[in-house]
Design an enzyme around this catalytic site. Sequence first.
Site, PDB file in Angstrom:
ATOM      1  N   LYS A 175       0.875  -1.280  -0.087  1.00 51.62           N
ATOM      2  CA  LYS A 175      -0.129  -0.049  -0.085  1.00 51.62           C
ATOM      3  C   LYS A 175       0.900   1.044  -0.013  1.00 51.62           C
ATOM      4  CE  LYS A 175      -2.215   2.837   2.873  1.00 51.62           C
ATOM      5  NZ  LYS A 175      -1.849   4.022   1.925  1.00 51.62           N
ATOM      6  N   CYS A 285      13.472   9.792   9.012  1.00 49.59           N
ATOM      7  CA  CYS A 285      13.154   9.426  10.270  1.00 49.59           C
ATOM      8  C   CYS A 285      14.650   9.417  11.147  1.00 49.59           C
ATOM      9  CB  CYS A 285      12.610   7.932  10.093  1.00 49.59           C
ATOM     10  SG  CYS A 285      13.505   6.730   9.546  1.00 49.59           S
TER      11      CYS A 285
HETATM   12  P1  NAD Z   1       1.639   8.120   8.146  1.00 53.94           P
HETATM   13  O1  NAD Z   1       1.585   7.215   9.358  1.00 53.94           O
HETATM   14  O2  NAD Z   1       0.606   9.388   8.210  1.00 53.94           O
HETATM   15  O3  NAD Z   1       1.451   7.243   7.011  1.00 53.94           O
HETATM   16  C1  NAD Z   1       2.174   6.007   6.687  1.00 53.94           C
HETATM   17  C2  NAD Z   1       1.115   5.114   5.853  1.00 53.94           C
HETATM   18  O4  NAD Z   1       0.322   4.622   6.635  1.00 53.94           O
HETATM   19  C3  NAD Z   1       0.664   5.907   4.505  1.00 53.94           C
HETATM   20  O5  NAD Z   1       0.834   4.822   3.600  1.00 53.94           O
HETATM   21  C4  NAD Z   1      -0.696   6.008   5.060  1.00 53.94           C
HETATM   22  O6  NAD Z   1      -1.613   6.051   3.926  1.00 53.94           O
HETATM   23  C5  NAD Z   1      -0.875   4.722   6.007  1.00 53.94           C
HETATM   24  N1  NAD Z   1      -1.778   5.039   6.945  1.00 53.94           N
HETATM   25  C6  NAD Z   1      -2.647   6.138   7.408  1.00 53.94           C
HETATM   26  N2  NAD Z   1      -3.605   5.566   8.276  1.00 53.94           N
HETATM   27  C7  NAD Z   1      -3.678   4.568   8.411  1.00 53.94           C
HETATM   28  C8  NAD Z   1      -4.616   3.523   9.072  1.00 53.94           C
HETATM   29  N3  NAD Z   1      -5.465   3.844   9.574  1.00 53.94           N
HETATM   30  N4  NAD Z   1      -4.504   2.212   8.330  1.00 53.94           N
HETATM   31  C9  NAD Z   1      -3.344   1.792   7.821  1.00 53.94           C
HETATM   32  N5  NAD Z   1      -2.541   2.539   7.211  1.00 53.94           N
HETATM   33  C10 NAD Z   1      -2.718   3.663   7.450  1.00 53.94           C
HETATM   34  O7  NAD Z   1       3.198   8.781   8.046  1.00 53.94           O
HETATM   35  P2  NAD Z   1       3.894   9.514   6.734  1.00 53.94           P
HETATM   36  O8  NAD Z   1       3.424  11.094   6.951  1.00 53.94           O
HETATM   37  O9  NAD Z   1       3.540   8.981   5.402  1.00 53.94           O
HETATM   38  O10 NAD Z   1       5.319   9.193   7.003  1.00 53.94           O
HETATM   39  C11 NAD Z   1       6.090   9.867   7.923  1.00 53.94           C
HETATM   40  C12 NAD Z   1       6.479   9.190   9.315  1.00 53.94           C
HETATM   41  O11 NAD Z   1       7.235   8.088   8.656  1.00 53.94           O
HETATM   42  C13 NAD Z   1       7.518   9.808  10.229  1.00 53.94           C
HETATM   43  O12 NAD Z   1       6.886   9.794  11.509  1.00 53.94           O
HETATM   44  C14 NAD Z   1       8.678   8.954  10.149  1.00 53.94           C
HETATM   45  O13 NAD Z   1       9.459   9.166  11.023  1.00 53.94           O
HETATM   46  C15 NAD Z   1       8.216   7.761   9.715  1.00 53.94           C
HETATM   47  N6  NAD Z   1       9.186   6.844   9.048  1.00 53.94           N
HETATM   48  C16 NAD Z   1       9.929   5.905   9.722  1.00 53.94           C
HETATM   49  C17 NAD Z   1      10.828   5.206   9.263  1.00 53.94           C
HETATM   50  C18 NAD Z   1      11.742   4.019  10.096  1.00 53.94           C
HETATM   51  O14 NAD Z   1      12.201   3.376   9.492  1.00 53.94           O
HETATM   52  N7  NAD Z   1      11.421   4.114  11.262  1.00 53.94           N
HETATM   53  C19 NAD Z   1      11.274   5.232   8.058  1.00 53.94           C
HETATM   54  C20 NAD Z   1      10.569   6.425   7.148  1.00 53.94           C
HETATM   55  C21 NAD Z   1       9.810   7.044   7.838  1.00 53.94           C
END
Ligand code: NAD
Length: 493
Positions: A175, A285
């Site tokens: 997704k 991140c």
């Molecule tokens: P987000 O949580 O808004 O979205 C991430 C994904 O989850 C997207 O595909 C989104 O559509 C999906 N999503 C949202 N609500 C959902 C639900 N209820 N059920 C299932 N899926 C859902 O995050 P973002 O803004 O896209 O990304 C930024 C975040 O990602 C930051 O917090 C960053 O630190 C984190 N991140 C972490 C790593 C790591 O390896 N730890 C790597 C990259 C980014």
Amino acid sequence: MIEVRNYVGGKWVDAAGERFRSVNPVTGEPLAEAPATDAAGVDAAVRAARRAFDDGDWRFRKGSERGAALLKLADELERRARPISELIAREMGKPVRVNLAREVEGAVDKLRFFAGAARLLEGRVTGSTASEIWDMELPEPVGVAALIIPWNDPVDLAVRKLGGALAAGCTTIVKSSEITPASTAALVEAAHDCGAFPPGVVNLVSGPGEPTGDALVDHAGVDKISFTGSTATGMRIMGRAAKRLARVSLECGGKFPAIICADADLELCLDAVSYGAFMYGGQSCTACTRLVVDRRVYDRVATGIVERSKKLPIGDPLDPNVLIGPMASRRQYDKAVEYIRLGTAEGGRILVGGIPNDPSSLFLPPTVFVDLPPDGRVAREEIFGPVLAIHAVDSEQEALAVANNTPYGLGGSIWSRDIGRALRLARRLDVADIWINTHYVRHVETSFGGRHHSGIGRELGMAGVEEYLSWKRLCIDTREKFHLKSWFEAGRA
Ligand code: NAD
């Protein structure tokens, strides 16, 4: 406009219902249109993955055969590296200079690692009570894996999951993020075009968290959910998955501290942490977000960071010289601006950067704060923008107290020429990933993951394949007589 379709059972399909658009953050123009896949569309993708797992031969193929398929995908992705890198730049603003090598070619390398890893899965014959008993533990793929990814590395983060899951023998539904549907679809297109995967082994759905993500997480046909994204979404997913005990791994947010000791090589340190803080606008991140500095070198660090921040090239992400593009979306821009306002309200002083006068573009300059309270929100919460806080400390203990004062536990770095001191601090820094005297050095062979609010589970390395395995015990008794026979005989006597 790029038309993104779902990929289900080996075919590109249209999904009923609403559609949404991704937007070029430089021009503000729509770039791609994709389906906001509803529960029925998600169901179709899960059924395809289920059929491929239950009735297909993917999971029974030899590791070398699954590895060969991953190698074909790696070659296909490598051939398309430049156009995909430019697509990422246009869809979420990460400069080509950064994303070509770090993201797309890095993803090619990861696929080649996972191709080898597929051949290295091992079971165990464990301690048996008698030599005639063969007691074994066998790794099996966990089943259908839903792979939910964010926008900041729309190809690389998908590959970390896809490579591990496919090497283990799972079938998958990717997704993509609603910010970057076309970039992730380009990866899946390479998987389709390389012709190496049976229908249903790799599937793609586009759409936001609601309805698409929720439908995927709640679907009874999904055995494992691997998520990368914000901590808030990770918590929501874990709560929903708990209702049916689906397996979950979470890679969530971070608040990366760099502890800078007085004996550090400051030139090396300042080059690395300014790059680490501001490369593609801090939308990583593991971006460096806090400098925790021995007061004796505080002035030199503050001056050095300001100098470097002013020189970092900002601009069009397609320009090969640019290191910092725009924020990926209006939402991300507004969030970072809100935190800059909050920092000032919390008593912080801005040394460089700040809120631009023209809010119509999504470009934000590197912004450096001093005098922020270490227990304030800006110092403790994830911003995911080009905002860096510098804190002065007087002892190692104070440095650790400030560095550990967040709910996150993803990573940190330590800067000292005294290896004993660096290792002492590393033991006590409560994060899962530490760099000593460097930043952004990573190898696919070594696993990665977070603690506390930064997540659960590992990616990359062999651990990144094991996340997609389920263990089965198999006990074979070669003795000719049932071992409790004497018990029956005694009962009869
Ligand atoms: P987000 O949580 O808004 O979205 C991430 C994904 O989850 C997207 O595909 C989104 O559509 C999906 N999503 C949202 N609500 C959902 C639900 N209820 N059920 C299932 N899926 C859902 O995050 P973002 O803004 O896209 O990304 C930024 C975040 O990602 C930051 O917090 C960053 O630190 C984190 N991140 C972490 C790593 C790591 O390896 N730890 C790597 C990259 C980014």
